[in-house]
Motif scaffolding. Structure first.
Motif, PDB file in Angstrom:
ATOM      1  N   THR A   2       7.134  13.661 -55.171  1.00 33.26           N
ATOM      2  CA  THR A   2       6.694  12.857 -53.911  1.00 33.26           C
ATOM      3  C   THR A   2       7.667  11.784 -54.050  1.00 33.26           C
ATOM      4  N   ASP A   3       7.582  10.883 -53.145  1.00 29.44           N
ATOM      5  CA  ASP A   3       8.413   9.792 -52.965  1.00 29.44           C
ATOM      6  C   ASP A   3       8.202   8.986 -53.860  1.00 29.44           C
ATOM      7  N   VAL A   4       9.528   7.954 -54.201  1.00 32.24           N
ATOM      8  CA  VAL A   4       9.139   7.033 -55.116  1.00 32.24           C
ATOM      9  C   VAL A   4       9.802   5.798 -54.378  1.00 32.24           C
ATOM     10  N   SER A   5       8.877   4.590 -54.729  1.00 34.45           N
ATOM     11  CA  SER A   5       9.214   3.106 -54.331  1.00 34.45           C
ATOM     12  C   SER A   5       9.636   2.455 -55.395  1.00 34.45           C
ATOM     13  N   ILE A   6      10.667   1.602 -55.205  1.00 31.14           N
ATOM     14  CA  ILE A   6      11.098   0.730 -56.035  1.00 31.14           C
ATOM     15  C   ILE A   6      11.125  -0.588 -55.792  1.00 31.14           C
ATOM     16  N   MET A  22      12.383  -0.413 -51.497  1.00 30.78           N
ATOM     17  CA  MET A  22      13.014   0.781 -51.048  1.00 30.78           C
ATOM     18  C   MET A  22      12.243   1.948 -51.384  1.00 30.78           C
ATOM     19  N   THR A  23      11.938   2.690 -50.721  1.00 27.52           N
ATOM     20  CA  THR A  23      11.443   4.053 -50.912  1.00 27.52           C
ATOM     21  C   THR A  23      12.350   5.352 -50.858  1.00 27.52           C
ATOM     22  N   PHE A  24      12.279   6.354 -51.582  1.00 24.06           N
ATOM     23  CA  PHE A  24      13.267   7.313 -51.603  1.00 24.06           C
ATOM     24  C   PHE A  24      12.473   8.603 -51.640  1.00 24.06           C
ATOM     25  N   LEU A  48      24.235   8.760 -50.946  1.00 22.48           N
ATOM     26  CA  LEU A  48      23.141   9.327 -51.389  1.00 22.48           C
ATOM     27  C   LEU A  48      21.913   8.591 -51.247  1.00 22.48           C
ATOM     28  N   LEU A  49      22.115   7.224 -51.717  1.00 23.07           N
ATOM     29  CA  LEU A  49      20.806   6.479 -51.586  1.00 23.07           C
ATOM     30  C   LEU A  49      20.614   6.239 -50.179  1.00 23.07           C
ATOM     31  N   ALA A  50      21.531   5.775 -49.213  1.00 25.68           N
ATOM     32  CA  ALA A  50      21.153   5.808 -47.884  1.00 25.68           C
ATOM     33  C   ALA A  50      20.306   6.759 -47.331  1.00 25.68           C
ATOM     34  N   ALA A  51      20.832   8.112 -47.719  1.00 26.34           N
ATOM     35  CA  ALA A  51      20.430   9.193 -47.038  1.00 26.34           C
ATOM     36  C   ALA A  51      18.883   9.398 -47.562  1.00 26.34           C
ATOM     37  N   LEU A  52      18.817   8.998 -48.942  1.00 31.19           N
ATOM     38  CA  LEU A  52      17.316   9.458 -49.585  1.00 31.19           C
ATOM     39  C   LEU A  52      16.316   8.332 -48.759  1.00 31.19           C
ATOM     40  N   SER A  53      16.720   7.158 -48.661  1.00 29.51           N
ATOM     41  CA  SER A  53      15.796   6.165 -48.275  1.00 29.51           C
ATOM     42  C   SER A  53      15.834   5.774 -46.776  1.00 29.51           C
ATOM     43  N   GLU A  58      25.336   0.251 -44.985  1.00 33.21           N
ATOM     44  CA  GLU A  58      25.532  -1.280 -45.143  1.00 33.21           C
ATOM     45  C   GLU A  58      24.379  -1.973 -45.892  1.00 33.21           C
ATOM     46  N   LEU A  59      23.099  -1.588 -45.667  1.00 35.94           N
ATOM     47  CA  LEU A  59      22.151  -2.010 -46.375  1.00 35.94           C
ATOM     48  C   LEU A  59      22.113  -1.596 -47.706  1.00 35.94           C
TER      49      LEU A  59
END
Length: 87
Positions: A2-6, A22-24, A48-53, A58-59
């Motif tokens: 499942t997705d993970v939120s941090i 953020m949720t990935f 990768l973090l941008a794609a997963l989130s 830029e963020l």
């Protein structure tokens, strides 16, 4: 999986909004492929973090280094062997 939120320990100000968490999602091959153009490990991680989130590069670049370890600990299981293979 499942997705993970941090929750971020340091909020991010981006485009007039404050981001506190953020949720990935689990990585697809398409998500992993977006990193192919990046030369270094940090650049690959940002993409990768941008794609997963679903957030912009830029963020993601505004994430504080102190939050990166916590993010990677939660996100690594969603990426297969990506981080082991790409250091």
């Amino acid at each position: 999986m499942t997705d993970v939120s941090i929750s971020l320990s340091k909020p991010i100000e981006h485009e007039g909004k404050t981001v506190t968490s953020m949720t990935f999602h689990e990585a697809s091959l398409g998500d992993l492929a977006v990193t192919d153009a990046a030369a270094g490990g940090v650049a690959k991680t940002i993409l990768l973090l941008a794609a997963l989130s679903g957030q912009t590069e830029e963020l993601v670049r505004k994430i504080k280094a102190v939050d990166l370890d916590a993010i990677l600990e939660k996100v690594e299981p969603l990426t297969g062997n990506f981080f082991k293979a790409n250091g």
